[in-house]
Scaffold this motif. Structure first.
Motif, PDB file in Angstrom:
ATOM      1  N   GLN A  27      -2.568   3.169   5.717  1.00 40.04           N
ATOM      2  CA  GLN A  27      -3.184   3.637   4.474  1.00 40.04           C
ATOM      3  C   GLN A  27      -2.475   4.892   3.960  1.00 40.04           C
ATOM      4  O   GLN A  27      -2.218   5.015   2.758  1.00 40.04           O
ATOM      5  CB  GLN A  27      -4.666   3.959   4.691  1.00 40.04           C
TER       6      GLN A  27
ATOM      7  N   THR B  81       1.033   3.977   2.580  1.00 46.16           N
ATOM      8  CA  THR B  81       0.906   3.292   1.290  1.00 46.16           C
ATOM      9  C   THR B  81       0.574   4.272   0.182  1.00 46.16           C
ATOM     10  O   THR B  81       1.209   4.284  -0.873  1.00 46.16           O
ATOM     11  CB  THR B  81      -0.175   2.197   1.370  1.00 46.16           C
ATOM     12  N   ASP B  82      -0.401   5.128   0.426  1.00 45.98           N
ATOM     13  CA  ASP B  82      -0.808   6.094  -0.580  1.00 45.98           C
ATOM     14  C   ASP B  82       0.306   7.090  -0.869  1.00 45.98           C
ATOM     15  O   ASP B  82       0.555   7.449  -2.023  1.00 45.98           O
ATOM     16  CB  ASP B  82      -2.068   6.834  -0.120  1.00 45.98           C
ATOM     17  N   TRP B  83       1.019   7.522   0.176  1.00 44.11           N
ATOM     18  CA  TRP B  83       2.119   8.471   0.031  1.00 44.11           C
ATOM     19  C   TRP B  83       3.192   7.899  -0.893  1.00 44.11           C
ATOM     20  O   TRP B  83       3.696   8.578  -1.777  1.00 44.11           O
ATOM     21  CB  TRP B  83       2.680   8.784   1.422  1.00 44.11           C
ATOM     22  N   PHE B  84       3.523   6.608  -0.713  1.00 49.07           N
ATOM     23  CA  PHE B  84       4.514   5.965  -1.576  1.00 49.07           C
ATOM     24  C   PHE B  84       3.969   5.738  -2.983  1.00 49.07           C
ATOM     25  O   PHE B  84       4.669   5.956  -3.973  1.00 49.07           O
ATOM     26  CB  PHE B  84       4.992   4.635  -0.980  1.00 49.07           C
ATOM     27  N   GLU B  85       2.715   5.292  -3.092  1.00 42.99           N
ATOM     28  CA  GLU B  85       2.127   5.043  -4.409  1.00 42.99           C
ATOM     29  C   GLU B  85       2.051   6.309  -5.252  1.00 42.99           C
ATOM     30  O   GLU B  85       2.205   6.266  -6.465  1.00 42.99           O
ATOM     31  CB  GLU B  85       0.735   4.429  -4.268  1.00 42.99           C
ATOM     32  N   LYS B  86       1.824   7.439  -4.610  1.00 40.38           N
ATOM     33  CA  LYS B  86       1.749   8.711  -5.328  1.00 40.38           C
ATOM     34  C   LYS B  86       3.135   9.241  -5.691  1.00 40.38           C
ATOM     35  O   LYS B  86       3.263  10.198  -6.430  1.00 40.38           O
ATOM     36  CB  LYS B  86       1.021   9.761  -4.486  1.00 40.38           C
ATOM     37  N   GLY B  87       4.177   8.625  -5.154  1.00 41.08           N
ATOM     38  CA  GLY B  87       5.537   9.011  -5.510  1.00 41.08           C
ATOM     39  C   GLY B  87       6.104  10.173  -4.720  1.00 41.08           C
ATOM     40  O   GLY B  87       7.123  10.748  -5.099  1.00 41.08           O
TER      41      GLY B  87
ATOM     42  N   GLU C 106       9.864  10.189  -3.723  1.00 46.75           N
ATOM     43  CA  GLU C 106      10.911  10.297  -4.740  1.00 46.75           C
ATOM     44  C   GLU C 106      11.812  11.515  -4.563  1.00 46.75           C
ATOM     45  O   GLU C 106      12.955  11.491  -4.970  1.00 46.75           O
ATOM     46  CB  GLU C 106      10.296  10.263  -6.136  1.00 46.75           C
TER      47      GLU C 106
END
Length: 54
Positions: A38, A41-47, A50
């Motif tokens: 979780q 996933t959240d770390w990547f979704e929040k960007g 980048e």
């Protein structure tokens, strides 16, 4: 499979450390355990990943 060079390994270690810290913050905010999946996933979704793309 290719081996990572020292720069790539350092970046991966930094990302893992950040994700673990992020997971702890989420757990405190939501007052329940957060799975590593979780948090990742959240770390990547929040960007947050980048900043390492450069």
């Amino acid at each position: 499979m290719r081996k990572m060079n020292s720069k790539q390994l350092r970046i991966v270690q930094e990302q893992i450390s950040e994700i673990k810290e992020y997971r702890e913050v989420l757990a405190r905010l939501f007052k329940h355990r957060i799975s590593l999946d979780q948090a990742i996933t959240d770390w990547f979704e929040k960007g947050f990943h980048e900043k390492y793309l450069k």
